[in-house]
Write a protein that holds these residues in place. Structure first.
Motif, PDB file in Angstrom:
ATOM      1  N   VAL A  18      -6.802 -89.081 -57.516  1.00 62.12           N
ATOM      2  CA  VAL A  18      -5.858 -88.624 -56.490  1.00 62.12           C
ATOM      3  C   VAL A  18      -6.381 -89.000 -55.103  1.00 62.12           C
ATOM      4  O   VAL A  18      -5.628 -89.459 -54.238  1.00 62.12           O
ATOM      5  CB  VAL A  18      -5.605 -87.099 -56.621  1.00 62.12           C
ATOM      6  CG1 VAL A  18      -4.760 -86.581 -55.468  1.00 62.12           C
ATOM      7  CG2 VAL A  18      -4.946 -86.787 -57.959  1.00 62.12           C
ATOM      8  N   GLU A  19      -7.675 -88.828 -54.889  1.00 67.61           N
ATOM      9  CA  GLU A  19      -8.274 -89.212 -53.606  1.00 67.61           C
ATOM     10  C   GLU A  19      -8.180 -90.719 -53.399  1.00 67.61           C
ATOM     11  O   GLU A  19      -7.868 -91.190 -52.300  1.00 67.61           O
ATOM     12  CB  GLU A  19      -9.737 -88.758 -53.551  1.00 67.61           C
ATOM     13  CG  GLU A  19     -10.410 -89.080 -52.233  1.00 67.61           C
ATOM     14  CD  GLU A  19     -11.874 -88.680 -52.170  1.00 67.61           C
ATOM     15  OE1 GLU A  19     -12.438 -88.757 -51.070  1.00 67.61           O
ATOM     16  OE2 GLU A  19     -12.463 -88.308 -53.215  1.00 67.61           O
ATOM     17  N   ALA A  20      -8.417 -91.488 -54.449  1.00 72.03           N
ATOM     18  CA  ALA A  20      -8.332 -92.950 -54.331  1.00 72.03           C
ATOM     19  C   ALA A  20      -6.914 -93.385 -53.953  1.00 72.03           C
ATOM     20  O   ALA A  20      -6.730 -94.251 -53.090  1.00 72.03           O
ATOM     21  CB  ALA A  20      -8.774 -93.612 -55.638  1.00 72.03           C
ATOM     22  N   ILE A  21      -5.901 -92.769 -54.562  1.00 70.62           N
ATOM     23  CA  ILE A  21      -4.506 -93.086 -54.230  1.00 70.62           C
ATOM     24  C   ILE A  21      -4.227 -92.725 -52.778  1.00 70.62           C
ATOM     25  O   ILE A  21      -3.586 -93.486 -52.044  1.00 70.62           O
ATOM     26  CB  ILE A  21      -3.523 -92.357 -55.184  1.00 70.62           C
ATOM     27  CG1 ILE A  21      -3.676 -92.858 -56.621  1.00 70.62           C
ATOM     28  CG2 ILE A  21      -2.082 -92.485 -54.684  1.00 70.62           C
ATOM     29  CD1 ILE A  21      -3.238 -94.281 -56.868  1.00 70.62           C
ATOM     30  N   ALA A  22      -4.699 -91.563 -52.326  1.00 74.36           N
ATOM     31  CA  ALA A  22      -4.487 -91.136 -50.940  1.00 74.36           C
ATOM     32  C   ALA A  22      -5.122 -92.119 -49.961  1.00 74.36           C
ATOM     33  O   ALA A  22      -4.523 -92.450 -48.927  1.00 74.36           O
ATOM     34  CB  ALA A  22      -5.041 -89.727 -50.726  1.00 74.36           C
ATOM     35  N   SER A  26      -3.096 -94.435 -47.260  1.00 75.92           N
ATOM     36  CA  SER A  26      -3.470 -94.452 -45.844  1.00 75.92           C
ATOM     37  C   SER A  26      -3.697 -95.884 -45.360  1.00 75.92           C
ATOM     38  O   SER A  26      -3.310 -96.244 -44.247  1.00 75.92           O
ATOM     39  CB  SER A  26      -4.734 -93.609 -45.636  1.00 75.92           C
ATOM     40  OG  SER A  26      -5.157 -93.667 -44.310  1.00 75.92           O
ATOM     41  N   ALA A  27      -4.298 -96.709 -46.192  1.00 79.95           N
ATOM     42  CA  ALA A  27      -4.578 -98.106 -45.833  1.00 79.95           C
ATOM     43  C   ALA A  27      -3.313 -98.962 -45.844  1.00 79.95           C
ATOM     44  O   ALA A  27      -3.216 -99.938 -45.098  1.00 79.95           O
ATOM     45  CB  ALA A  27      -5.604 -98.697 -46.800  1.00 79.95           C
ATOM     46  N   ASP A 169     -10.031-100.860 -49.545  1.00 78.54           N
ATOM     47  CA  ASP A 169     -11.101-101.470 -48.751  1.00 78.54           C
ATOM     48  C   ASP A 169     -10.796-102.919 -48.398  1.00 78.54           C
ATOM     49  O   ASP A 169     -11.165-103.387 -47.318  1.00 78.54           O
ATOM     50  CB  ASP A 169     -12.439-101.364 -49.486  1.00 78.54           C
ATOM     51  CG  ASP A 169     -13.064 -99.977 -49.391  1.00 78.54           C
ATOM     52  OD1 ASP A 169     -12.505 -99.110 -48.681  1.00 78.54           O
ATOM     53  OD2 ASP A 169     -14.115 -99.763 -50.029  1.00 78.54           O
ATOM     54  N   LEU A 170     -10.120-103.629 -49.272  1.00 78.14           N
ATOM     55  CA  LEU A 170      -9.756-105.016 -48.992  1.00 78.14           C
ATOM     56  C   LEU A 170      -8.744-105.083 -47.841  1.00 78.14           C
ATOM     57  O   LEU A 170      -8.877-105.900 -46.934  1.00 78.14           O
ATOM     58  CB  LEU A 170      -9.192-105.662 -50.257  1.00 78.14           C
ATOM     59  CG  LEU A 170      -9.044-107.176 -50.268  1.00 78.14           C
ATOM     60  CD1 LEU A 170     -10.390-107.870 -50.066  1.00 78.14           C
ATOM     61  CD2 LEU A 170      -8.415-107.626 -51.575  1.00 78.14           C
ATOM     62  N   ILE A 183      -6.122-109.842 -46.433  1.00 73.12           N
ATOM     63  CA  ILE A 183      -4.976-109.201 -47.077  1.00 73.12           C
ATOM     64  C   ILE A 183      -4.322-108.270 -46.065  1.00 73.12           C
ATOM     65  O   ILE A 183      -4.945-107.320 -45.589  1.00 73.12           O
ATOM     66  CB  ILE A 183      -5.391-108.413 -48.332  1.00 73.12           C
ATOM     67  CG1 ILE A 183      -6.255-109.272 -49.274  1.00 73.12           C
ATOM     68  CG2 ILE A 183      -4.178-107.847 -49.044  1.00 73.12           C
ATOM     69  CD1 ILE A 183      -5.568-110.510 -49.795  1.00 73.12           C
ATOM     70  N   ARG A 184      -3.079-108.557 -45.757  1.00 71.42           N
ATOM     71  CA  ARG A 184      -2.327-107.705 -44.834  1.00 71.42           C
ATOM     72  C   ARG A 184      -1.888-106.433 -45.554  1.00 71.42           C
ATOM     73  O   ARG A 184      -1.806-106.392 -46.774  1.00 71.42           O
ATOM     74  CB  ARG A 184      -1.109-108.459 -44.295  1.00 71.42           C
ATOM     75  CG  ARG A 184      -1.469-109.713 -43.509  1.00 71.42           C
ATOM     76  CD  ARG A 184      -0.226-110.396 -42.936  1.00 71.42           C
ATOM     77  NE  ARG A 184       0.898-110.476 -43.863  1.00 71.42           N
ATOM     78  CZ  ARG A 184       1.120-111.472 -44.710  1.00 71.42           C
ATOM     79  NH1 ARG A 184       0.275-112.489 -44.780  1.00 71.42           N
ATOM     80  NH2 ARG A 184       2.170-111.465 -45.507  1.00 71.42           N
TER      81      ARG A 184
END
Length: 190
Positions: A18-22, A26-27, A169-170, A183-184
């Motif tokens: 869930v944190e990774a999806i959030a 955000s990114a 991160d990318l 990567i946009r």
């Protein structure tokens, strides 16, 4: 002999899906607008039984919440669809043949092999230019799998976080896109 360009690591590996999806949302601000109205309820037991391995929870959650999508008109993330799981597994088996060919051509100091070899590579995304984004499987379980990038220009590199965190991160630039274009953060259904 070719070798890995290197390994990049997140500041902190995200273990909570869930944190990774959030972090990814955000990114990639437009991602939330693609969120499905309800989870797709993929039969993961069937997928994993046919594939012969469990898959990382962050990837499964991503695929439950989102349609197939592309980032920056470059990187596509797809997965099984409810009722069509066997077709995704068949596609994965075909993709593993491509991975085997990539591994053979790479001429790395330490040869790599596709899954189901121990530590084998399993594709989870690709680019429209022929780049592969792969999990490096780990006997400790799918939550420990890391990312291996096999670029079309024969540059291979590793990222020690999970797939969803890698995408975030990318896009944010926290990871150098070695041998890949920047990567946009624009996102669209693919």
């Amino acid at each position: 002999m070719d070798d890995f360009a290197g390994t990049q690591a997140p500041i902190r590996r995200l273990s909570d899906p869930v944190e990774a999806i959030a972090v990814l949302e955000s990114a990639v601000p437009g991602l939330a607008s693609l969120r499905l109205p309800e989870a797709r309820n993929v039969n993961w037991r069937q997928v994993e039984a046919e594939l012969g391995t469990a898959l990382p929870e962050d990837f499964k959650l991503l695929r439950e919440l989102y349609p197939t999508f592309g980032l920056g008109d470059f990187l596509g993330v797809s997965g099984p669809e409810r009722g069509h799981e066997q077709f995704w597994v068949q596609g994965m088996r075909s993709a593993l043949e491509d991975v085997e060919e990539q591994c053979a051509q790479a001429d790395l100091a330490v040869p790599l092999h596709p899954y189901p070899a121990p530590g084998g590579l399993l594709p989870w995304a690709g680019s429209n230019q022929g780049d592969f984004f792969l999990w490096t499987t780990d006997p400790a379980g799918p939550q420990e799998w890391t990312v291996t990038v096999a670029s079309r220009s024969s540059v291979w590199w590793r990222y020690t976080g999970g797939a969803v965190q890698f995408l975030a991160d990318l896009v944010t630039g926290a990871v150098e896109p070695w041998a890949l274009p920047r990567i946009r953060s624009d996102v669209a259904r693919w």
